[in-house]
Design an enzyme around this catalytic site. Structure first.
Site, PDB file in Angstrom:
ATOM      1  N   MET A  31       0.848  -1.198   0.000  1.00  0.00           N
ATOM      2  CA  MET A  31       0.000   0.000   0.000  1.00  0.00           C
ATOM      3  C   MET A  31       0.885   1.250   0.000  1.00  0.00           C
ATOM      4  O   MET A  31       0.415   2.342   0.336  1.00  0.00           O
ATOM      5  CB  MET A  31      -0.938  -0.010   1.202  1.00  0.00           C
ATOM      6  CG  MET A  31      -1.913  -1.195   1.155  1.00  0.00           C
ATOM      7  SD  MET A  31      -3.469  -0.903   1.990  1.00  0.00           S
ATOM      8  CE  MET A  31      -2.926  -0.662   3.661  1.00  0.00           C
ATOM      9  N   ALA A  33       4.091   3.926   0.977  1.00  0.00           N
ATOM     10  CA  ALA A  33       4.824   4.403   2.166  1.00  0.00           C
ATOM     11  C   ALA A  33       5.912   3.385   2.493  1.00  0.00           C
ATOM     12  O   ALA A  33       6.019   2.896   3.620  1.00  0.00           O
ATOM     13  CB  ALA A  33       3.875   4.637   3.340  1.00  0.00           C
ATOM     14  N   HIS A  35       9.051   1.180   3.358  1.00  0.00           N
ATOM     15  CA  HIS A  35      10.122   1.249   4.348  1.00  0.00           C
ATOM     16  C   HIS A  35      11.018   0.036   4.164  1.00  0.00           C
ATOM     17  O   HIS A  35      10.809  -0.775   3.236  1.00  0.00           O
ATOM     18  CB  HIS A  35       9.538   1.342   5.761  1.00  0.00           C
ATOM     19  CG  HIS A  35       8.509   0.278   6.067  1.00  0.00           C
ATOM     20  ND1 HIS A  35       8.812  -1.061   6.095  1.00  0.00           N
ATOM     21  CD2 HIS A  35       7.178   0.364   6.334  1.00  0.00           C
ATOM     22  CE1 HIS A  35       7.736  -1.762   6.393  1.00  0.00           C
ATOM     23  NE2 HIS A  35       6.717  -0.926   6.521  1.00  0.00           N
ATOM     24  N   ALA A  36      11.969  -0.120   5.071  1.00  0.00           N
ATOM     25  CA  ALA A  36      12.963  -1.199   4.912  1.00  0.00           C
ATOM     26  C   ALA A  36      12.319  -2.587   4.895  1.00  0.00           C
ATOM     27  O   ALA A  36      12.872  -3.521   4.296  1.00  0.00           O
ATOM     28  CB  ALA A  36      14.004  -1.105   6.020  1.00  0.00           C
ATOM     29  N   HIS A  38       9.454  -3.362   3.402  1.00  0.00           N
ATOM     30  CA  HIS A  38       9.047  -3.588   2.005  1.00  0.00           C
ATOM     31  C   HIS A  38      10.268  -3.881   1.138  1.00  0.00           C
ATOM     32  O   HIS A  38      10.216  -4.714   0.231  1.00  0.00           O
ATOM     33  CB  HIS A  38       8.339  -2.344   1.449  1.00  0.00           C
ATOM     34  CG  HIS A  38       7.054  -2.009   2.122  1.00  0.00           C
ATOM     35  ND1 HIS A  38       6.892  -0.879   2.891  1.00  0.00           N
ATOM     36  CD2 HIS A  38       5.863  -2.644   2.147  1.00  0.00           C
ATOM     37  CE1 HIS A  38       5.654  -0.827   3.341  1.00  0.00           C
ATOM     38  NE2 HIS A  38       5.008  -1.889   2.913  1.00  0.00           N
ATOM     39  N   GLN A  62     -10.271  -2.669   2.446  1.00  0.00           N
ATOM     40  CA  GLN A  62      -9.761  -3.346   3.650  1.00  0.00           C
ATOM     41  C   GLN A  62      -9.770  -2.446   4.879  1.00  0.00           C
ATOM     42  O   GLN A  62      -9.297  -2.843   5.934  1.00  0.00           O
ATOM     43  CB  GLN A  62      -8.379  -3.942   3.397  1.00  0.00           C
ATOM     44  CG  GLN A  62      -7.250  -2.947   3.206  1.00  0.00           C
ATOM     45  CD  GLN A  62      -5.963  -3.647   2.763  1.00  0.00           C
ATOM     46  OE1 GLN A  62      -5.822  -4.066   1.631  1.00  0.00           O
ATOM     47  NE2 GLN A  62      -5.010  -3.776   3.676  1.00  0.00           N
ATOM     48  N   VAL A 177      10.839  -7.373   9.641  1.00  0.00           N
ATOM     49  CA  VAL A 177      12.011  -6.502   9.798  1.00  0.00           C
ATOM     50  C   VAL A 177      11.719  -5.554  10.962  1.00  0.00           C
ATOM     51  O   VAL A 177      10.612  -5.008  11.068  1.00  0.00           O
ATOM     52  CB  VAL A 177      12.294  -5.706   8.503  1.00  0.00           C
ATOM     53  CG1 VAL A 177      13.485  -4.775   8.686  1.00  0.00           C
ATOM     54  CG2 VAL A 177      12.536  -6.664   7.344  1.00  0.00           C
ATOM     55  N   ARG A 188       2.467   2.496   9.440  1.00  0.00           N
ATOM     56  CA  ARG A 188       1.686   3.228  10.452  1.00  0.00           C
ATOM     57  C   ARG A 188       2.550   3.743  11.600  1.00  0.00           C
ATOM     58  O   ARG A 188       2.081   4.575  12.383  1.00  0.00           O
ATOM     59  CB  ARG A 188       0.563   2.342  11.002  1.00  0.00           C
ATOM     60  CG  ARG A 188      -0.538   2.093   9.974  1.00  0.00           C
ATOM     61  CD  ARG A 188      -1.721   1.383  10.592  1.00  0.00           C
ATOM     62  NE  ARG A 188      -2.885   1.398   9.718  1.00  0.00           N
ATOM     63  CZ  ARG A 188      -3.250   0.387   8.924  1.00  0.00           C
ATOM     64  NH1 ARG A 188      -2.537  -0.732   8.914  1.00  0.00           N
ATOM     65  NH2 ARG A 188      -4.320   0.489   8.157  1.00  0.00           N
TER      66      ARG A 188
END
Ligand code: PAF
Length: 305
Positions: A31, A33, A35-36, A38, A62, A177, A188
């Protein structure tokens, strides 16, 4: 490597069809945003595939009423830069109307697996996840798709829908992670104030206390859950659930737990909902130095260094 960004299903499908003629196509649904966590999914997809496609889509179905759909972090340019750097070849970043065309009436529901844990308080969530993941699989036709184990219930739902719908995709789950202090990475986490961020450490502390006790031989569900709850509540977080379940069927466990069991928790730091889990007997403790503890020992500070 050049990154191709497409917004239409037809263009995404054509690019995926073409990629599959050159070898394995790996898909990383997100979705955004990024970060590490992903980027670790992308890295795993690269190890398993010749081409990696990533989807950036904040899926409205969702989110329940009153949840954070409107404020969910969105950063298309930043995400594309991260994709370029991580070696993604193809990004699908559709509008809602492309994924949910006017007049659409179809939903995918996976029964039983979605009823407990997060499903109990988020009744529409997994139907939305199962629906969008099925649509993304239908559009891309990936050989491999990589999901994080932080959303463990989601991973089980996706594995099950791929199996039940006879989809020719291998679903791969990747270890969570974490930040240096053990907090699981999540888009979030960006919502957390400094005070909430500090309190959020109660979640990995709770999991680690239970993991250490399990490692030391504790097998009573109530004792393990007590250890998991103590640091979460002591940190001032509002615990929503701490549960032990079968690691595959997600059915609740009571009494003596088996050698492999899911310990999953959800708690609120202010308005932000944090979830985390580990499979006892399989995953390492989020905080490695957590001291062995028994449920009969007193305070959380006694349970965890
Ligand atoms: O885990 C997520 O980011 C989402 O639930 C997913 C799998 C991309 C479906 O919208």
């Amino acid at each position: 490597m050049t990154l191709r960004v497409v917004k239409e299903v037809a263009a995404f499908r054509a690019a995926c069809d073409e990629a599959r003629t050159r070898g394995v196509l790996g898909l990383v649904p997100t979705m955004g945003a990024l970060h590490a966590g992903h980027l670790a999914l992308v890295q795993r997809a690269r190890e398993l595939s010749q081409t990696v496609a990533l989807t950036l889509f904040v899926n409205p179905t969702q989110f329940g009423p009153g949840e954070d759909l409107a404020r969910y972090p969105r950063d298309l340019e930043g995400d594309l830069a991260r994709c370029r750097e991580a070696g993604v070849s193809l990004v699908f970043a559709p509008e809602v109307s492309e994924v949910y065309p006017a007049g659409e009436r179809t939903r995918v529901r996976v029964s039983e697996l979605t009823e407990g844990l997060c499903g109990a308080s988020r009744p529409v969530h997994f139907e939305g996840v199962a629906t969008v993941v099925t649509k993304l699989f239908a559009a891309a036709g990936p050989c491999v798709a990589v999901f994080g184990r932080k959303d463990y219930q989601q991973l089980k739902v996706v594995e099950r829908l791929a199996r039940d719908l006879l989809l020719p995709v291998t679903v791969v789950g990747l270890a969570t992670v974490r930040e240096a202090d053990g907090l699981a990475l999540s888009s979030r986490n960006a919502y957390l104030s400094a005070q909430e961020r500090a309190a959020a450490r109660g979640v990995p502390l709770g999991l680690s206390a239970a993991a250490a006790a399990f490692q030391a031989g504790e097998r009573q569900a109530e004792a393990l859950l007590r250890l998991a709850r103590q640091p979460i509540e002591a940190a001032g977080l509002a615990l929503q659930y701490a549960e032990l379940t079968d690691a595959d069927q997600l059915t609740p466990l009571t009494g003596a737990v088996p050698e492999r069991a899911l310990l999953a928790v959800a708690a609120h730091a202010g308005r932000t909902r944090l979830i985390d889990n580990l499979v006892l007997g399989e995953d390492p403790a989020p905080i490695a130095e957590a001291a062995p503890a028994s449920a009969s020992q007193g305070s959380p500070s006694g349970a965890v260094r």
